[in-house]
Design a protein around this motif. Structure first.
Motif, mmCIF file in Angstrom:
data_model
loop_
_atom_site.group_PDB
_atom_site.id
_atom_site.type_symbol
_atom_site.label_atom_id
_atom_site.label_comp_id
_atom_site.label_asym_id
_atom_site.label_seq_id
_atom_site.Cartn_x
_atom_site.Cartn_y
_atom_site.Cartn_z
ATOM 1 N N GLN A 183 20.264 29.449 36.064
ATOM 2 C CA GLN A 183 19.794 30.360 37.357
ATOM 3 C C GLN A 183 19.958 31.926 37.056
ATOM 4 N N LEU A 184 20.803 32.353 36.111
ATOM 5 C CA LEU A 184 20.816 33.797 35.775
ATOM 6 C C LEU A 184 19.541 34.094 34.905
ATOM 7 N N VAL A 185 18.963 33.297 34.245
ATOM 8 C CA VAL A 185 17.853 33.258 33.570
ATOM 9 C C VAL A 185 16.450 33.412 34.583
ATOM 10 N N GLU A 186 16.772 32.948 35.693
ATOM 11 C CA GLU A 186 15.866 32.820 36.564
ATOM 12 C C GLU A 186 15.880 34.133 37.146
ATOM 13 N N ILE A 187 16.970 35.019 37.383
ATOM 14 C CA ILE A 187 17.062 36.188 38.087
ATOM 15 C C ILE A 187 16.553 37.095 37.244
ATOM 16 N N ALA A 188 16.804 37.172 35.740
ATOM 17 C CA ALA A 188 16.591 37.878 34.968
ATOM 18 C C ALA A 188 14.985 38.069 34.759
ATOM 19 N N ARG A 189 14.333 36.725 35.010
ATOM 20 C CA ARG A 189 12.822 36.551 34.942
ATOM 21 C C ARG A 189 12.308 37.458 36.159
ATOM 22 N N ALA A 190 12.980 37.267 37.309
ATOM 23 C CA ALA A 190 12.418 37.903 38.407
ATOM 24 C C ALA A 190 12.556 39.506 38.332
ATOM 25 N N LEU A 191 13.785 39.910 37.709
ATOM 26 C CA LEU A 191 13.980 41.448 37.383
ATOM 27 C C LEU A 191 12.977 41.906 36.561
ATOM 28 N N LYS B 33 16.812 41.583 26.244
ATOM 29 C CA LYS B 33 18.186 41.814 26.268
ATOM 30 C C LYS B 33 18.752 42.810 27.427
ATOM 31 N N GLN B 34 18.061 43.919 27.810
ATOM 32 C CA GLN B 34 18.447 44.660 28.903
ATOM 33 C C GLN B 34 18.429 43.802 30.426
ATOM 34 N N TYR B 35 17.699 42.745 30.539
ATOM 35 C CA TYR B 35 17.654 42.095 31.595
ATOM 36 C C TYR B 35 18.936 41.095 31.723
ATOM 37 N N LEU B 36 18.974 40.432 30.407
ATOM 38 C CA LEU B 36 20.170 39.686 30.457
ATOM 39 C C LEU B 36 21.516 40.488 30.826
ATOM 40 N N ASP B 37 21.649 41.593 30.336
ATOM 41 C CA ASP B 37 22.965 42.490 30.458
ATOM 42 C C ASP B 37 22.852 42.729 31.875
ATOM 43 N N LYS B 38 22.001 42.920 32.490
ATOM 44 C CA LYS B 38 21.906 43.262 34.067
ATOM 45 C C LYS B 38 22.423 42.132 34.865
ATOM 46 N N VAL B 39 22.210 40.883 34.290
ATOM 47 C CA VAL B 39 22.573 39.745 35.058
ATOM 48 C C VAL B 39 23.797 39.239 34.526
ATOM 49 N N GLY B 40 24.318 39.811 33.388
ATOM 50 C CA GLY B 40 25.592 39.367 33.063
ATOM 51 C C GLY B 40 25.603 38.049 32.150
ATOM 52 N N LEU B 41 24.419 37.884 31.564
ATOM 53 C CA LEU B 41 24.372 36.598 30.947
ATOM 54 C C LEU B 41 24.441 37.038 29.218
ATOM 55 N N HIS B 42 25.450 36.606 28.715
ATOM 56 C CA HIS B 42 25.836 36.962 27.408
ATOM 57 C C HIS B 42 25.453 35.795 26.555
ATOM 58 N N GLU B 43 24.118 35.601 26.298
ATOM 59 C CA GLU B 43 23.627 34.579 25.474
ATOM 60 C C GLU B 43 22.778 34.994 24.413
ATOM 61 N N ASP B 44 22.546 34.524 23.334
ATOM 62 C CA ASP B 44 21.362 34.656 22.586
ATOM 63 C C ASP B 44 20.157 34.536 23.183
ATOM 64 N N PRO B 45 19.102 35.417 23.097
ATOM 65 C CA PRO B 45 17.819 35.250 23.883
ATOM 66 C C PRO B 45 17.233 34.197 23.543
ATOM 67 N N ASP B 46 17.383 33.386 22.031
ATOM 68 C CA ASP B 46 16.713 32.609 21.421
ATOM 69 C C ASP B 46 17.120 31.174 21.944
ATOM 70 N N THR B 47 18.257 31.039 22.820
ATOM 71 C CA THR B 47 18.762 29.835 23.102
ATOM 72 C C THR B 47 17.746 29.155 23.994
ATOM 73 N N VAL B 48 17.516 27.590 23.569
ATOM 74 C CA VAL B 48 16.781 27.040 24.392
ATOM 75 C C VAL B 48 17.321 26.531 25.809
ATOM 76 N N VAL B 49 16.625 26.927 27.088
ATOM 77 C CA VAL B 49 17.547 27.077 28.213
ATOM 78 C C VAL B 49 17.977 25.694 28.535
ATOM 79 N N SER B 50 17.504 24.450 28.072
ATOM 80 C CA SER B 50 17.868 23.319 28.429
ATOM 81 C C SER B 50 19.212 22.870 28.146
ATOM 82 N N LYS B 51 19.613 23.771 26.888
ATOM 83 C CA LYS B 51 20.988 23.409 26.597
ATOM 84 C C LYS B 51 22.163 24.359 27.289
ATOM 85 N N MET B 52 21.728 25.209 28.250
ATOM 86 C CA MET B 52 22.741 25.989 28.970
ATOM 87 C C MET B 52 22.954 25.098 30.341
ATOM 88 N N GLY B 53 23.987 25.330 30.814
ATOM 89 C CA GLY B 53 24.336 24.958 32.442
ATOM 90 C C GLY B 53 23.316 25.187 33.471
#
Lengths: 410, 513
Positions: B151-159, B126-146
């Motif tokens: 891209q933001l998930v990738e950055i959160a992953r890097a962080l 959650k803290q990484y998602l907040d940092k990149v400003g992605l307000h999604e449930d962490p449980d969401t399957v990534v292929s369902k997102m645009g």
């Protein structure tokens, strides 16, 4: 400029050497294995009688390997061939015994059954696009079951010896009698068969004539040809093998019938793979299916026909195996699919498709056959034969991958 | 070593078979800055980043890479990650069927006694998602997102990996304006936290907006580095350095005549995505091709150009398509590429290795594969004619190969492309569709390919060229169609074509019809 030209000439030379090494290394490996067993068995394995039996004992696997290598080149696999060999073998016996058909009609009808099965499997693989592994795995179970059903789980022995003669007999014509030492060194009157020698010599002459004509033609048009040394070495090498084989057959009972059947099959399918549009399409689809498609090749149709051919060859193998056992056994053909697949891979076919030759698969099959035979002569049981064959398969493919990487092909 | 640099690249040279991708590159990144890398397609930007991040392992290149003043010997991406270096590739590397939080921690989960505490990870994500400003449930399957959110998930992953140097390879190429802006703001945010960032981008306005330094690469060489804080840099200046060469000499002279005869006419062509049958990838495209004309299709990645052409070429792409195709005024329906080839179409794919060639076959076979029917009698190939045909094209197109028996795998990119062109030429089409014909090819070979295309139209054939390199389209084409978002946005003649005009046309809002 001259430098780079010389360099490229050298590279071409090395490329040719490498490519040809790969083609002929199987012959060399086979020769080494035979020499090895000759030492271990005091030359018994090279005895004309044993030589003839190696072909008779492996013919049905080699026939399957002809079809299997096509399937593997196109990028698929066929697990059903063992069961299908049993099924077609049983159907042949049924056509012949229960329905009382003549031998020719039986053969034709059995091949047709194999073809129909090929159509059925090929349809699901090529057009419905179910992976070949799944379709033929289902086929493996299906045809085993059907074999049990049609044979009522009882062996069927053909009503005459014609099956047996086809599979184990030889073409016993055109021979002279002469005195020669037998196994125990006693001089007895024995037949010396001229037919194999005449046929062998004829093939050698044809090979040399066609080879030279092709070469002259290419030189005339300023095409790239192999250096003359390679050409002569290749012709001499092939001639030596053919004449050695003919000589061995001449000393025993002449040409084995199955050798003729196998020879014709190999010649037909080698011609198809090397010289026909369909053969080229097989390699193209296996090499890169998507590219082949964009090149305007109907890849589905190619895959379909490859499986039809495989089915038909299973029919042929079924007839031969029923003859070899002189009986259609419900449990015939167990592990045949694995032996045929192993033959192809030992013979240089690629697991990813696009690469492989009929001759290579034959060599692969013979490597295994010679090992089986040699170990049997040494009274080593089937258990160790499996162990050795496993090592050979792994070593052969490892060597193949290694050389491919080294020559920048893999 | 100078301490102000986090990363220094010295005299880096990287060769691919047949192509020198990087040639004596020098490149330094200061600690805490945003450093942008600009250059045309094929200039070597991605290769440079791949060397730095260990995608191309140590030993496969010449020269040195210093990270924190120490020479780096990365054997894989894993090694560079240990040094807190992260790269986000153009094609996202997320596992599509896993959730956001699984993707964030994938590859660097620290299990306790071999057991993963997922609930702890969800909270941590959650803290990484907040940092990149992605307000999604962490449980969401990534292929369902645009793509933007991915891209933001990738950055959160890097962080989550405590990154110090973040490399972004064209992060905004598949984002819309709002998403791009958000991403740029995020990069500025990260800079404040002390994270150094290298960004590759084609969008010069973005580059000028956020960069502290800009380095221009061209043909594998570093051309110039700018410090934007020291002196103002203009877009024109950047373009000048990126293009570098004199435009008039990059393309061969054209002499051919275009007739008024329309050879190909496509009306209202619509194509649907192969996996999402409701998603239209090409929407109502109509265009015409005249005899002896070179037509270029321009537009950003994902504009639908390749999809349009491949679907025309015997439905090689897409689940459904509709519309009409007329060749010489006669309507055709192609079900397979074979139909299209027999009607006189030829297609050279942008994906030379995946779709164009059969790499494990030799030059001769690759050339003859489309034309075996012509080279055979009763299904038996006339090998003699086959060799003659292959030799003819080896000579006329200047394919550099020791012999036609050489495996195409061992040829350089430019020569491989000539083999594909030969195959197409041998089949004898009247309409050539060439998709990115000069991608990944060195400058000399490009010029030769251009000459081949010009010769073709001079002999009365017609060419459709898809190109992502605008100078190429402008230099070669008689007319340019601009595509974006699956639509043909407009048409520009050779006389009025300019890069600005093409870009403006591509980005303008679609007018309601």
């Amino acid at each position: 400029m001259i430098d780079s030209r010389e360099q490229s000439a050298l590279r071409t030379f090395l490329d040719v050497a490498k490519a040809n090494m790969r083609n002929y290394s199987m012959f060399l490996v086979l020769a080494l294995i035979m020499i090895g067993f000759a030492v271990l068995t005091n030359g018994v394995n090279l005895h004309p009688r044993n030589f003839t039996y190696i072909f008779i004992q492996n013919s049905y696997i080699l026939i399957l390997a002809v079809g299997m290598v096509l399937v593997i080149i196109v990028g698929n696999i066929d697990l059903s061939v063992g069961s299908l060999t049993a099924f077609t073998g049983a159907m042949a016996a049924i056509f012949f015994n229960r329905m009382g058909l003549g031998f020719a009609a039986t053969v034709a009808l059995t091949l047709f059954v194999g073809l129909l099965v090929g159509v059925y499997q090929g349809y699901f693989i090529a057009f419905v696009k179910i992976p070949a592994f799944i379709v033929t795995l289902a086929g493996m179970m299906l045809f085993r079951g059907l074999t049990y059903i049609v044979t009522r789980v009882t062996p069927i022995t053909p009503r005459t010896d014609i099956f047996k003669n086809t599979a184990s007999g030889t073409l016993d014509v055109l021979y002279i009698m002469r005195m020669a030492p037998n196994n125990r060194g006693v001089m007895v009157e024995q037949a010396f068969h001229l037919l194999p020698l005449i046929l062998g010599a004829l093939i050698v002459v044809l090979m040399v004539v066609f080879g030279m004509r092709d070469r002259r033609n290419k030189i005339k048009n300023d095409f790239h040809v192999l250096p003359v040394g390679y050409f002569i070495a290749k012709q001499v090498f092939m001639a030596a093998i053919l004449m050695y084989l003919s000589y061995k057959f001449a000393l025993y009972r002449g040409l084995p019938n199955v050798f003729i059947i196998l020879g014709i099959t190999v010649v037909i399918f080698t011609f198809i793979t090397n010289n026909t549009v369909f053969g080229r399409y097989i390699y193209a689809v296996g090499g890169n299916a998507r590219s082949a498609k964009l090149s305007g090749i109907n890849s589905e149709r190619v895959i379909f026909f490859v499986h039809v051919i495989m089915g038909m060859l299973c029919g042929l193998s079924g007839i031969v195996f029923t003859g070899y056992m002189n009986s259609a056994l419900p449990d015939a053909g167990k592990d045949f699919e694995l032996e045929a697949i192993a033959a192809c891979f030992i013979g240089g076919a690629s697991t990813t498709g696009g690469v492989g030759t009929i001759i290579g698969a034959m060599m692969g099959g013979l490597v295994m056959g010679v090992i089986n035979n040699g170990m049997s002569l040494m009274s080593i049981g089937a258990n160790w034969q499996y162990v050795v064959k496993a090592s050979v398969l792994l070593l052969a493919v490892w060597y193949d991958i290694y050389t491919r990487k080294k020559s920048g092909l893999g | 070593m100078n301490d102000q640099y986090i990363l220094e690249v010295k005299n880096l040279t990287k060769d691919f078979p047949g192509v020198r991708a990087l040639d004596d590159v020098n490149f330094s990144v200061r600690r805490g800055e945003i450093h942008c890398l600009c250059g045309e397609n094929g200039a070597g930007k991605s290769t440079l980043m791949n060397v730095i991040s260990g995608v191309h392992p140590y030993g496969s290149y010449e020269g040195q890479v210093f990270f924190h003043g120490k020479e780096a010997h990365y054997k894989s991406v894993k090694d560079s990650e240990k040094d807190n270096l992260a790269i986000i590739h153009q094609e996202l590397a997320l596992s599509p069927y896993l959730s956001i939080y699984e993707n964030i921690f994938l590859g660097h989960i620290k299990p306790k006694f071999g057991v993963i505490n997922w609930s702890e990870l969800i909270v941590a994500s959650k803290q990484y998602l907040d940092k990149v400003g992605l307000h999604e449930d962490p449980d969401t399957v990534v292929s369902k997102m645009g793509v933007g959110k991915q891209q933001l998930v990738e950055i959160a992953r890097a962080l989550s990996k405590k990154v110090e140097l973040l490399i972004l390879d064209e992060p905004t190429s598949s984002l819309n304006d709002a998403e791009s802006e958000k991403l740029l703001q995020l990069i500025l945010e990260l800079k404040k936290e002390g994270i150094t960032c290298i960004m590759i981008s084609h969008k010069l306005n973005e580059v000028l907006e956020i960069a502290d330094s800009i380095t221009v690469l061209r043909d594998g060489k570093t051309i110039k580095s700018f410090d934007t804080n020291a002196a103002k840099v203009s877009e024109a200046e950047l373009i000048q350095h990126m293009v570098g060469r004199d435009m008039t000499h990059r393309f061969p002279e054209k002499k051919h005549q275009i007739s008024d005869e329309v050879i190909l006419e496509v009306e209202d062509w619509t194509v649907f995505h192969p996996e999402y049958p409701d998603l239209a990838v090409v929407k109502g495209a109509s265009f015409r091709l005249r005899k002896g004309e070179i037509l270029a299709f321009c537009g950003p990645m994902g504009a639908g150009r390749t999809e349009l052409m491949m679907s025309l070429f015997g439905r090689s792409y897409g689940s459904r398509c509709s519309g009409t195709v007329k060749i010489d005024g006669k309507e055709h329906i192609f079900h397979t590429p074979k139909n299209a080839i027999s009607a006189g179409l030829g297609y050279v794919s942008e994906d030379r290795k995946g779709l164009g060639l059969i790499l494990i076959q030799d030059v001769k076979t690759n050339i003859s594969n489309s034309s075996l029917d012509k080279l055979s009698v009763y299904g038996v190939v006339n090998k003699h004619e086959e060799i003659m045909a292959a030799e003819k094209y080896r000579k006329s197109l200047g394919i550099k190969t020791p012999s036609i028996d050489q495996m195409v795998k061992n040829l350089s990119g430019g020569n491989q492309q000539k083999v594909v062109l030969s195959r197409c030429l041998l089949a004898g089409p009247s309409i050539f569709i060439v998709d990115e014909p000069t991608r990944g090819i060195d400058v000399g070979a490009k010029y030769e390919i251009y000459c081949i295309l010009n010769d073709l139209v001079a002999s009365g054939k017609s060419v459709i060229m898809i190109s992502s390199e605008m100078p190429e389209a402008i230099g070669m084409a008689d007319r340019i169609y601009v595509m974006n978002e699956g639509r043909i946005k407009g048409e520009i003649s050779r006389e009025e074509a300019s890069q600005e005009k093409i870009m403006t046309m591509a980005l303008q809002k679609t007018q309601e019809k």
